[in-house]
Design a protein around this motif. Structure first.
Motif, PDB file in Angstrom:
ATOM      1  N   SER A 181       6.068   5.851   1.214  1.00 16.16           N
ATOM      2  CA  SER A 181       4.424   5.521   0.714  1.00 16.16           C
ATOM      3  C   SER A 181       4.543   4.608   0.873  1.00 16.16           C
ATOM      4  O   SER A 181       4.934   3.583   1.096  1.00 16.16           O
ATOM      5  CB  SER A 181       4.730   6.201  -0.876  1.00 16.16           C
ATOM      6  OG  SER A 181       5.020   5.574  -1.952  1.00 16.16           O
ATOM      7  N   ARG A 211      -2.431   6.933  -4.728  1.00 11.83           N
ATOM      8  CA  ARG A 211      -2.819   5.133  -5.229  1.00 11.83           C
ATOM      9  C   ARG A 211      -1.497   5.412  -5.508  1.00 11.83           C
ATOM     10  O   ARG A 211      -1.811   3.942  -6.786  1.00 11.83           O
ATOM     11  CB  ARG A 211      -2.738   4.750  -3.859  1.00 11.83           C
ATOM     12  CG  ARG A 211      -3.113   4.421  -2.579  1.00 11.83           C
ATOM     13  CD  ARG A 211      -4.080   3.448  -1.524  1.00 11.83           C
ATOM     14  NE  ARG A 211      -5.573   3.405  -2.151  1.00 11.83           N
ATOM     15  CZ  ARG A 211      -6.527   2.287  -2.760  1.00 11.83           C
ATOM     16  NH1 ARG A 211      -5.991   0.951  -2.725  1.00 11.83           N
ATOM     17  NH2 ARG A 211      -6.998   2.439  -3.083  1.00 11.83           N
ATOM     18  N   ASP A 225      -3.806  -0.651  -6.794  1.00  9.14           N
ATOM     19  CA  ASP A 225      -2.784   1.209  -6.431  1.00  9.14           C
ATOM     20  C   ASP A 225      -2.816   1.481  -7.902  1.00  9.14           C
ATOM     21  O   ASP A 225      -2.262   2.794  -7.886  1.00  9.14           O
ATOM     22  CB  ASP A 225      -1.281   0.380  -6.491  1.00  9.14           C
ATOM     23  CG  ASP A 225      -1.168  -0.060  -4.886  1.00  9.14           C
ATOM     24  OD1 ASP A 225      -1.546   1.055  -4.404  1.00  9.14           O
ATOM     25  OD2 ASP A 225       0.422  -0.724  -4.600  1.00  9.14           O
ATOM     26  N   ARG A 259       0.583   5.824  -9.109  1.00 10.27           N
ATOM     27  CA  ARG A 259       2.534   5.438  -9.675  1.00 10.27           C
ATOM     28  C   ARG A 259       3.014   6.204  -8.466  1.00 10.27           C
ATOM     29  O   ARG A 259       3.309   7.539  -8.118  1.00 10.27           O
ATOM     30  CB  ARG A 259       2.869   6.256 -11.657  1.00 10.27           C
ATOM     31  CG  ARG A 259       2.094   5.223 -12.170  1.00 10.27           C
ATOM     32  CD  ARG A 259       2.867   5.139 -13.772  1.00 10.27           C
ATOM     33  NE  ARG A 259       2.621   6.561 -14.285  1.00 10.27           N
ATOM     34  CZ  ARG A 259       3.847   7.458 -14.909  1.00 10.27           C
ATOM     35  NH1 ARG A 259       4.178   6.917 -15.190  1.00 10.27           N
ATOM     36  NH2 ARG A 259       3.525   9.214 -15.347  1.00 10.27           N
ATOM     37  N   GLN A 260       4.477   5.848  -8.369  1.00  6.63           N
ATOM     38  CA  GLN A 260       5.636   6.606  -7.521  1.00  6.63           C
ATOM     39  C   GLN A 260       6.093   7.892  -8.177  1.00  6.63           C
ATOM     40  O   GLN A 260       6.583   8.294  -7.608  1.00  6.63           O
ATOM     41  CB  GLN A 260       6.860   5.471  -7.154  1.00  6.63           C
ATOM     42  CG  GLN A 260       6.024   4.437  -6.399  1.00  6.63           C
ATOM     43  CD  GLN A 260       5.578   5.007  -4.586  1.00  6.63           C
ATOM     44  OE1 GLN A 260       5.970   6.075  -4.108  1.00  6.63           O
ATOM     45  NE2 GLN A 260       4.457   4.750  -4.224  1.00  6.63           N
ATOM     46  N   ALA A 261       6.825   7.650  -9.109  1.00  7.14           N
ATOM     47  CA  ALA A 261       7.136   8.672 -10.178  1.00  7.14           C
ATOM     48  C   ALA A 261       7.073   8.431 -11.636  1.00  7.14           C
ATOM     49  O   ALA A 261       6.257   7.233 -11.971  1.00  7.14           O
ATOM     50  CB  ALA A 261       9.094   8.396 -10.415  1.00  7.14           C
ATOM     51  N   ARG A 293       1.263   8.960   1.920  1.00  5.17           N
ATOM     52  CA  ARG A 293       2.339   9.224   0.687  1.00  5.17           C
ATOM     53  C   ARG A 293       3.246  11.026   1.574  1.00  5.17           C
ATOM     54  O   ARG A 293       2.346  11.363   1.909  1.00  5.17           O
ATOM     55  CB  ARG A 293       2.261   9.703  -0.658  1.00  5.17           C
ATOM     56  CG  ARG A 293       2.868   9.737  -1.628  1.00  5.17           C
ATOM     57  CD  ARG A 293       2.345  10.107  -3.043  1.00  5.17           C
ATOM     58  NE  ARG A 293       1.996   9.248  -3.631  1.00  5.17           N
ATOM     59  CZ  ARG A 293       2.869   7.992  -4.200  1.00  5.17           C
ATOM     60  NH1 ARG A 293       3.946   8.247  -4.155  1.00  5.17           N
ATOM     61  NH2 ARG A 293       1.518   6.644  -4.654  1.00  5.17           N
ATOM     62  N   PRO A 296       8.858  12.317  -9.202  1.00  4.28           N
ATOM     63  CA  PRO A 296       8.028  11.976  -8.615  1.00  4.28           C
ATOM     64  C   PRO A 296       6.461  12.241  -8.228  1.00  4.28           C
ATOM     65  O   PRO A 296       6.196  13.448  -8.916  1.00  4.28           O
ATOM     66  CB  PRO A 296       8.602  12.824  -6.187  1.00  4.28           C
ATOM     67  CG  PRO A 296       9.408  13.601  -6.923  1.00  4.28           C
ATOM     68  CD  PRO A 296       9.811  12.967  -7.891  1.00  4.28           C
ATOM     69  N   THR A 324       9.313   9.670  -1.550  1.00 10.62           N
ATOM     70  CA  THR A 324      10.036   8.533  -2.262  1.00 10.62           C
ATOM     71  C   THR A 324       9.369   7.250  -1.691  1.00 10.62           C
ATOM     72  O   THR A 324       9.264   6.310  -2.053  1.00 10.62           O
ATOM     73  CB  THR A 324      11.200   7.693  -2.590  1.00 10.62           C
ATOM     74  OG1 THR A 324      11.936   8.839  -1.101  1.00 10.62           O
ATOM     75  CG2 THR A 324      12.176   8.643  -3.134  1.00 10.62           C
TER      76      THR A 324
END
Length: 503
Positions: A236, A165, A146, A167-169, A228, A175, A234
């Motif tokens: 994904s 894919r 990821d 970082r998420q945040a 995503r 985000p 949030t």
């Protein structure tokens, strides 16, 4: 067997229900059969329009940041610093490169995070706090699938890439929707490091889902089976995180229905990504079900109203008809009493008037019949009397004839015989016609009597052709002429007279 008779109320109620239920029921059935299909097709069209419009907006935003990444990766200062790869930048160099980064990102620095990292990890620059995920001093390029650096390493021939894919945040909790990564090359084509631009959710704020129709917009990496959400950042991961995505159907641009959701897949121009716009069909189906419920309630209420109206209308028609039927039964029993109409319905009033006229005509006919019967009885009585009188005359003439024969009175005998013959032909024969021969026979009897009266004063000569003897003529048409000849010709005249008859 004949058909079972029905009531007026049942006929009216059936008519009211048919008139009301057929169109409404047909509309309800057609809406139930085709309404859901039409609803789905309509939603598919709307979702397609909304998704394709937002796909253009997303592609435009990503293209703008991809251009910023390109500018940073080709900036001479960036290339020089990555080539030198110092473990620590001087204050002057640091200020210069940061100024260049913020100048390139312009006002978009609040919507994206720009990062520069060398292959050794010595150079670590960021418009925000540098992420530890990109610190190559502690992270290799292959252990985290990821991590965008790992993904880039697996694409050794690729100069740039857009990945969802990453970082998420951010470190500040913002985000991250997509990550753009570019390799930095020197003049000899050596890979010196990477420029990483992380696009946050605020970059799309106010640009997507303008009509608030879509419940979600999802970016899809079909190569990695990864997705995503843009509207819900949030969320994904694999397709199992998104009930509306079908792994078999979400990899090709088209529209489909899955799990009560209408989905449209559109390609994202300039990328290998897809964007899926989804809308839940449940609220629209619920609205349709509520509408169907309203129609069903309307049908029930309409049926009740139809029953009440049929009852009221039947009562207004049934009572006058029952009164008319009662009057007809009275007439059948001989009570010729007219009806008293108590209705405002024109047709029934006319029916009552016709019935009263009929009763009046029947009464008149009965009266006439009674009078005719009385006249017939009187005529029969008189006919009987008239039959008795000739018999009395015949008996009297027979008595005279017998006395004349007894006393040898030949003239009286002849007169009585001929007179009886004349009377019998008049009384017994009721035909309106007779032959000439019969008429001549009566004339001869009459002339015989007159011959006895006038003696030699009367001379008669009758000549009848054989061809005319059987000819039919009205009865008593010749005898009056002979009588007139004697009464008006011979009696007033003195001397002899002749009556000549030639037929």
């Amino acid at each position: 067997m004949g058909k079972r008779p029905t009531t007026l109320f049942r006929l009216l109620l059936t008519a009211f229900l048919v008139v009301m239920l057929l169109p409404v029921g047909g509309l309800l059935a057609s809406y139930h059969l085709w309404g859901n299909q039409n609803l789905v097709r309509s939603l598919q069209g709307q979702v397609q329009i909304a998704t394709e419009r937002d796909a253009q907006q997303i592609a435009s935003v990503l293209d703008s940041f991809r251009h910023d990444a390109y500018l940073l990766s080709t900036n001479p200062d960036t290339i020089r610093i990555l080539e030198e790869d110092p473990q620590r930048l001087s204050g002057e160099e640091s200020r210069k490169i940061y100024a260049q980064m913020f100048l390139t990102m312009r006002s978009e620095s609040s919507s994206a995070i720009a990062n520069i990292v060398s292959n050794s990890g010595n150079v670590r620059l960021s418009t925000h706090e540098f992420p530890s995920d990109y610190d190559l001093r502690f992270h290799t390029n292959g252990w985290d699938v990821d991590n965008v650096l790992s993904q880039m390493e697996n694409r050794s021939q690729t100069a740039s890439m857009i990945s969802i894919r990453g970082r998420q945040a951010s470190n500040a909790g913002e985000p991250i929707i997509a990550t753009i990564i570019r390799r930095v090359y020197n003049a000899e084509g050596k890979n010196l490091g990477y420029v990483i631009v992380e696009v946050t959710g605020s970059a799309f704020s106010g640009k997507l889902n303008q009509n608030s129709m879509l419940i979600d917009e999802i970016l899809i990496d079909r190569d990695a089976f990864y997705a995503r959400s843009i509207l819900h950042p949030t969320i994904s991961g694999g397709f199992d995180r998104f009930p509306a995505l079908d792994a078999k159907m979400a990899l090709v641009p088209h529209a489909y229905v899955a799990n009560d959701s209408v989905v449209n897949i559109s390609p994202l121009a300039g990328t290998e990504l897809l964007v899926a716009g989804t809308i839940s069909a449940t609220p629209y189906q619920n609205n349709m079900q509520r509408w169907l419920l309203v129609v069903a309630i309307a049908i029930v209420i309409g049926s009740c109203i139809a029953i009440l109206v049929a009852m009221a209308f039947t009562r207004s028609v049934d009572q006058p008809i029952k009164s008319l039927v009662a009057s007809m039964k009275d007439v059948e029993q001989g009570n010729m009493k007219p009806t008293a109409g108590r209705t405002n319905i024109k047709e029934i009033k006319e029916l009552d008037a016709s019935f009263n006229r009929m009763v009046g005509q029947i009464t008149n006919l009965l009266q006439l019949t009674r009078e005719e019967e009385s006249k017939v009885a009187e005529a029969e009585r008189k006919a009987l009397e008239s039959q008795m009188n000739p018999h009395f005359l015949f008996n009297t003439l027979n008595t005279i004839k017998a006395l004349a024969r007894m006393h040898h009175e030949d003239q009286i005998y002849q007169i009585t015989l001929k007179l009886g013959k004349l009377l019998r032909s008049t009384v017994d024969n009721h035909e309106s016609e007779c032959s000439i021969e019969e008429s001549i026979d009566l004339i001869e009897s009459y002339l015989t009597i007159q011959g006895i009266r006038f003696g030699e004063k009367l001379h008669t000569d009758i000549s009848v052709q054989e061809s005319t003897r059987d000819c039919m003529t009205p009865k008593l048409i010749i005898q009056p002429m002979v009588e007139n000849a004697i009464v008006h010709g011979l009696e007033p005249k003195g001397g002899h007279g002749s009556v000549l008859l030639d037929i």
